[in-house]
Design a protein around this motif. Structure first.
Motif, PDB file in Angstrom:
ATOM      1  N   LYS A 153     -10.458 -25.770  -2.128  1.00 48.30           N
ATOM      2  CA  LYS A 153     -10.589 -25.307  -3.516  1.00 48.30           C
ATOM      3  C   LYS A 153     -11.762 -24.363  -3.732  1.00 48.30           C
ATOM      4  O   LYS A 153     -11.745 -23.536  -4.655  1.00 48.30           O
ATOM      5  CB  LYS A 153     -10.718 -26.529  -4.453  1.00 48.30           C
ATOM      6  N   GLY A 154     -12.821 -24.519  -2.933  1.00 50.30           N
ATOM      7  CA  GLY A 154     -13.930 -23.586  -3.000  1.00 50.30           C
ATOM      8  C   GLY A 154     -14.818 -23.727  -4.221  1.00 50.30           C
ATOM      9  O   GLY A 154     -14.970 -24.818  -4.795  1.00 50.30           O
ATOM     10  N   LEU A 155     -15.390 -22.603  -4.657  1.00 45.89           N
ATOM     11  CA  LEU A 155     -16.410 -22.579  -5.701  1.00 45.89           C
ATOM     12  C   LEU A 155     -15.962 -23.184  -7.034  1.00 45.89           C
ATOM     13  O   LEU A 155     -16.758 -23.893  -7.669  1.00 45.89           O
ATOM     14  CB  LEU A 155     -16.896 -21.149  -5.912  1.00 45.89           C
ATOM     15  N   PHE A 176     -23.816 -32.807  -2.567  1.00 46.41           N
ATOM     16  CA  PHE A 176     -23.637 -31.492  -1.967  1.00 46.41           C
ATOM     17  C   PHE A 176     -24.571 -31.283  -0.775  1.00 46.41           C
ATOM     18  O   PHE A 176     -24.271 -30.487   0.109  1.00 46.41           O
ATOM     19  CB  PHE A 176     -23.836 -30.400  -3.014  1.00 46.41           C
ATOM     20  N   SER A 177     -25.693 -31.996  -0.753  1.00 44.47           N
ATOM     21  CA  SER A 177     -26.573 -31.912   0.401  1.00 44.47           C
ATOM     22  C   SER A 177     -25.890 -32.449   1.650  1.00 44.47           C
ATOM     23  O   SER A 177     -26.188 -32.017   2.769  1.00 44.47           O
ATOM     24  CB  SER A 177     -27.858 -32.712   0.141  1.00 44.47           C
ATOM     25  N   SER A 178     -24.969 -33.384   1.461  1.00 42.08           N
ATOM     26  CA  SER A 178     -24.312 -34.033   2.594  1.00 42.08           C
ATOM     27  C   SER A 178     -23.040 -33.330   3.031  1.00 42.08           C
ATOM     28  O   SER A 178     -22.425 -33.732   4.010  1.00 42.08           O
ATOM     29  CB  SER A 178     -23.989 -35.496   2.229  1.00 42.08           C
ATOM     30  N   ILE A 179     -22.629 -32.283   2.307  1.00 41.74           N
ATOM     31  CA  ILE A 179     -21.394 -31.565   2.647  1.00 41.74           C
ATOM     32  C   ILE A 179     -21.763 -30.203   3.218  1.00 41.74           C
ATOM     33  O   ILE A 179     -22.140 -29.291   2.482  1.00 41.74           O
ATOM     34  CB  ILE A 179     -20.489 -31.423   1.405  1.00 41.74           C
ATOM     35  N   GLN A 180     -21.672 -30.082   4.513  1.00 45.51           N
ATOM     36  CA  GLN A 180     -22.110 -28.863   5.189  1.00 45.51           C
ATOM     37  C   GLN A 180     -21.274 -27.651   4.782  1.00 45.51           C
ATOM     38  O   GLN A 180     -21.730 -26.510   4.899  1.00 45.51           O
ATOM     39  CB  GLN A 180     -22.031 -29.053   6.709  1.00 45.51           C
ATOM     40  N   ALA A 181     -20.040 -27.888   4.312  1.00 42.12           N
ATOM     41  CA  ALA A 181     -19.171 -26.776   3.925  1.00 42.12           C
ATOM     42  C   ALA A 181     -19.694 -26.029   2.709  1.00 42.12           C
ATOM     43  O   ALA A 181     -19.304 -24.884   2.454  1.00 42.12           O
ATOM     44  CB  ALA A 181     -17.757 -27.288   3.641  1.00 42.12           C
ATOM     45  N   GLU A 251     -10.604 -33.578 -11.870  1.00 40.71           N
ATOM     46  CA  GLU A 251      -9.518 -34.336 -11.251  1.00 40.71           C
ATOM     47  C   GLU A 251      -8.279 -33.463 -11.072  1.00 40.71           C
ATOM     48  O   GLU A 251      -7.587 -33.545 -10.054  1.00 40.71           O
ATOM     49  CB  GLU A 251      -9.188 -35.561 -12.106  1.00 40.71           C
ATOM     50  N   ARG A 252      -8.003 -32.613 -12.060  1.00 43.38           N
ATOM     51  CA  ARG A 252      -6.828 -31.732 -11.987  1.00 43.38           C
ATOM     52  C   ARG A 252      -7.009 -30.692 -10.882  1.00 43.38           C
ATOM     53  O   ARG A 252      -6.067 -30.363 -10.164  1.00 43.38           O
ATOM     54  CB  ARG A 252      -6.622 -31.045 -13.339  1.00 43.38           C
ATOM     55  N   GLU A 253      -8.237 -30.166 -10.747  1.00 41.04           N
ATOM     56  CA  GLU A 253      -8.508 -29.150  -9.738  1.00 41.04           C
ATOM     57  C   GLU A 253      -8.387 -29.717  -8.327  1.00 41.04           C
ATOM     58  O   GLU A 253      -8.034 -28.991  -7.379  1.00 41.04           O
ATOM     59  CB  GLU A 253      -9.913 -28.572  -9.946  1.00 41.04           C
ATOM     60  N   MET A 254      -8.641 -31.013  -8.172  1.00 37.32           N
ATOM     61  CA  MET A 254      -8.588 -31.631  -6.859  1.00 37.32           C
ATOM     62  C   MET A 254      -7.156 -31.853  -6.387  1.00 37.32           C
ATOM     63  O   MET A 254      -6.926 -32.218  -5.228  1.00 37.32           O
ATOM     64  CB  MET A 254      -9.352 -32.961  -6.864  1.00 37.32           C
ATOM     65  N   ARG A 255      -6.192 -31.678  -7.295  1.00 37.25           N
ATOM     66  CA  ARG A 255      -4.798 -31.844  -6.895  1.00 37.25           C
ATOM     67  C   ARG A 255      -4.312 -30.639  -6.114  1.00 37.25           C
ATOM     68  O   ARG A 255      -4.931 -29.596  -6.118  1.00 37.25           O
ATOM     69  CB  ARG A 255      -3.920 -32.070  -8.133  1.00 37.25           C
ATOM     70  N   GLY A 256      -3.175 -30.802  -5.455  1.00 34.59           N
ATOM     71  CA  GLY A 256      -2.628 -29.716  -4.668  1.00 34.59           C
ATOM     72  C   GLY A 256      -2.716 -29.985  -3.184  1.00 34.59           C
ATOM     73  O   GLY A 256      -2.160 -29.240  -2.377  1.00 34.59           O
TER      74      GLY A 256
END
Length: 289
Positions: A153-155, A176-181, A251-256
């Motif tokens: 999903k990105g930014l 976010f500190s723990s997510i290297q992506a 929550e909606r953005e996380m779908r797909g």
């Protein structure tokens, strides 16, 4: 009316989720949580005993001493940085203090402190815990699912998570500190995107300041007091409404993606409230994949 019912259901579900989490905590953690709860209850009792007006006046006088000092804004930036580090709390309160001290101009202090504080947490935690995070995330399906969703999903999703009230500010920094992506640039850009929320808190603080000072309050007519009070209540209500809307959009953005990955990613965001993976021990329910 339907929106109010959905919001009530949302916050009620969040409370039930928190209660379930507490029940699963070890005895020591429950004792620590009880001590923290007792501390806040004591603060409420002190506020009643010493009267809210006296406490408000104390905060106003303290804020004015800070604003009158040439380095006062630096002190506030450092305090905002401190409450940006998990497991500290009080970020919203500190933004309101910026409004107490500098009025609406305190937004620039609040913005600078929040931007610097979040960057500080990201850099320091990644430097100190990079090995632990890699080891922990390689065993945890939830965190892997969250990284998958954020990569997909990105930014836009990063911004929505930053806007959301869940997880709270310091734990969002930790997440976010723990997510290297998530790069430092993306993280800073997402933080800048939530400046309007900071402006709202500073505005509420500036209105509270005029009501907290006894001299200003006595010089106000009833209409002015009512208008200032409505501004405060309205600002807080907008904040609650925005928190619900943004969480729904997140929550909606996380779908797909696949339903399983989506569910695990949502659980990872909830897990961040507990300090995983940087503050807790490795979770007992972590699973090798």
């Amino acid at each position: 009316m339907a929106l109010f019912e959905r919001m009530s259901s949302f916050y009620h579900n969040q409370f039930k989720h928190f209660a379930r989490r507490v029940q699963k905590l070890p005895v020591f953690c429950k004792l620590v949580l009880s001590a923290v709860l007792l501390f806040y209850i004591s603060l409420i009792v002190l506020a009643i005993v010493f009267r809210p007006a006296r406490i408000a006046q104390f905060l106003y006088d303290l804020a004015q001493r800070i604003s009158s000092h040439p380095a006062g804004w630096i002190l506030l930036v450092l305090m905002i940085t401190a409450v940006s580090c998990p497991p500290m709390i009080g970020h919203t309160f500190m933004l309101e203090i910026c409004g107490f001290a500098y009025g609406i101009r305190g937004f620039w202090v609040a913005a600078a402190g929040s931007l610097f504080g979040s960057a500080f947490v990201l850099v320091v935690l990644r430097y100190m815990f990079s090995e632990r995070v890699r080891e922990w995330s390689s065993k945890n399906k939830r965190w892997q699912a969250l990284e998958t969703v954020i990569n997909a999903k990105g930014l836009p999703l990063i911004v929505l998570i930053r806007w959301s009230s869940f997880p709270p500010w310091p734990y969002s920094n930790m997440l976010f500190s723990s997510i290297q992506a998530v790069s430092l640039f993306q993280f800073m850009l997402a933080t800048i995107c939530i400046f309007p929320r900071f402006l709202l808190y500073v505005f509420v603080g500036s209105r509270l300041a005029s009501l907290s000072d006894g001299k200003q309050r006595h010089e106000m007519d009833t209409q002015t007091k009512v208008i200032n009070s409505l501004f405060v209540v309205g600002g807080l209500s907008i904040g609650v409404l925005a928190g619900y809307i943004v969480y729904t959009l997140m929550e909606r953005e996380m779908r797909g993606v696949s339903p399983e990955v989506e569910q695990l990613a949502e659980e990872a965001i909830e897990e961040a409230d507990e300090g995983a993976p940087l503050l807790d021990n490795f979770s007992s329910d972590s699973v090798r994949v």
